[in-house]
Scaffold this active site. Sequence first.
Site, PDB file in Angstrom:
ATOM      1  N   GLU A  44       0.825  -1.324  -0.008  1.00  0.00           N
ATOM      2  CA  GLU A  44      -0.057   0.197  -0.011  1.00  0.00           C
ATOM      3  C   GLU A  44       0.777   1.089  -0.082  1.00  0.00           C
ATOM      4  O   GLU A  44       1.667   1.431   0.787  1.00  0.00           O
ATOM      5  CB  GLU A  44      -0.848  -0.119   1.256  1.00  0.00           C
ATOM      6  CG  GLU A  44      -1.760   1.263   1.518  1.00  0.00           C
ATOM      7  CD  GLU A  44      -2.572   1.313   2.782  1.00  0.00           C
ATOM      8  OE1 GLU A  44      -2.624   0.414   3.294  1.00  0.00           O
ATOM      9  OE2 GLU A  44      -2.529   2.682   2.801  1.00  0.00           O
ATOM     10  N   ARG A  48       0.032  10.279   1.002  1.00  0.00           N
ATOM     11  CA  ARG A  48       0.423  11.263   2.011  1.00  0.00           C
ATOM     12  C   ARG A  48       1.525  12.220   1.637  1.00  0.00           C
ATOM     13  O   ARG A  48       1.723  13.213   2.540  1.00  0.00           O
ATOM     14  CB  ARG A  48       0.406  10.671   3.387  1.00  0.00           C
ATOM     15  CG  ARG A  48      -0.749   9.913   3.815  1.00  0.00           C
ATOM     16  CD  ARG A  48      -0.225   9.482   5.155  1.00  0.00           C
ATOM     17  NE  ARG A  48      -1.085   8.303   5.490  1.00  0.00           N
ATOM     18  CZ  ARG A  48      -1.099   7.228   6.113  1.00  0.00           C
ATOM     19  NH1 ARG A  48      -0.433   7.565   7.316  1.00  0.00           N
ATOM     20  NH2 ARG A  48      -1.979   6.442   6.495  1.00  0.00           N
ATOM     21  N   THR A  72      -4.649   5.933   1.633  1.00  0.00           N
ATOM     22  CA  THR A  72      -4.945   7.228   1.929  1.00  0.00           C
ATOM     23  C   THR A  72      -5.954   8.079   0.790  1.00  0.00           C
ATOM     24  O   THR A  72      -5.808   9.178   0.394  1.00  0.00           O
ATOM     25  CB  THR A  72      -3.789   8.212   2.275  1.00  0.00           C
ATOM     26  OG1 THR A  72      -3.009   7.515   3.002  1.00  0.00           O
ATOM     27  CG2 THR A  72      -4.389   9.321   3.304  1.00  0.00           C
ATOM     28  N   LYS A 132     -11.528  -1.947   6.122  1.00  0.00           N
ATOM     29  CA  LYS A 132     -10.166  -1.614   7.089  1.00  0.00           C
ATOM     30  C   LYS A 132     -11.069  -1.319   8.483  1.00  0.00           C
ATOM     31  O   LYS A 132     -11.745  -0.605   8.409  1.00  0.00           O
ATOM     32  CB  LYS A 132      -9.661  -0.759   6.238  1.00  0.00           C
ATOM     33  CG  LYS A 132      -8.626   0.074   7.077  1.00  0.00           C
ATOM     34  CD  LYS A 132      -7.606   0.727   6.116  1.00  0.00           C
ATOM     35  CE  LYS A 132      -6.921   1.886   6.848  1.00  0.00           C
ATOM     36  NZ  LYS A 132      -5.626   2.192   6.167  1.00  0.00           N
TER      37      LYS A 132
HETATM   38  C1  3PG Z   1      -1.752   4.069   8.760  1.00  0.00           C
HETATM   39  O1  3PG Z   1      -2.790   4.620   7.825  1.00  0.00           O
HETATM   40  O2  3PG Z   1      -1.045   5.070   9.090  1.00  0.00           O
HETATM   41  C2  3PG Z   1      -1.387   2.672   8.805  1.00  0.00           C
HETATM   42  O3  3PG Z   1      -2.663   2.207   9.665  1.00  0.00           O
HETATM   43  C3  3PG Z   1      -0.345   2.493   9.708  1.00  0.00           C
HETATM   44  O4  3PG Z   1      -0.339   2.517  10.679  1.00  0.00           O
HETATM   45  P1  3PG Z   1       0.964   2.231  11.719  1.00  0.00           P
HETATM   46  O5  3PG Z   1       1.774   3.463  11.492  1.00  0.00           O
HETATM   47  O6  3PG Z   1       0.618   2.549  13.154  1.00  0.00           O
HETATM   48  O7  3PG Z   1       1.187   0.951  11.508  1.00  0.00           O
END
Ligand code: 3PG
Length: 215
Positions: A44, A48, A72, A132
């Site tokens: 993924e 961002r 995102t 999710k």
């Molecule tokens: C996110 O979208 O930030 C993910 O869920 C990753 O989360 P993490 O950094 O806590 O693994």
Amino acid sequence: MTPTSSIEGLMRAARIVPVLTIHELVHAVPLAQALVAGGICTLEITLRTAAGAKAAEAIVASVPGAVVGLGTVLAVRDLQLARDIGCAFSFSPGATPELLDAAARENHPFIPGVATASELMFARDRGFNVVKLFPAAQLGGISAIKALAGPFPDALFCPTGGIGEQDFANYLAMPNVLSVGGSWLASAEDIRLNRWQQIEERARKSVSKIQMPLD
Ligand code: 3PG
């Protein structure tokens, strides 16, 4: 085909989906190559950073074996971007009616984020029963997933948020968890410092702890 039939197969095969936030385009291909070499192929790439979309595009073009999704995804135009790049799927931390309708219309494998029973009902009503759970650990983690399984036995979860090396296998042992996501496999610092070998080894170690793919 329902909106979730192909995404279910993708997530059953993936089991572990690293959440990758790439700041510099030059990191995209070696990062993906390290993960694929370590046995983790479904990636993924979050939108961002300014480099996110180009990074996903570079991996799609140059890393054989990688199954690339966008993360995102907040707006319909992000879904269109995913399709234009040739991404196999998209994740959102939440959902809007517009996003769900566009994903269903375009038959793009899309996993909406949910944090409450009502949000899950909203997604299911539109045919999305693979969701999710975000942010998973902060919402109660495995206990929250167990609780949601009561009223929603058909819901399948891909939790992310606060999951790490110490507990990801516990999530994957739940019958209603298809995959887990997280940044533990490749932290921002690992990526910044080009720690490709460590990332590959961490991927290999994670894969060795679980059943992969899920039957
Ligand atoms: C996110 O979208 O930030 C993910 O869920 C990753 O989360 P993490 O950094 O806590 O693994």
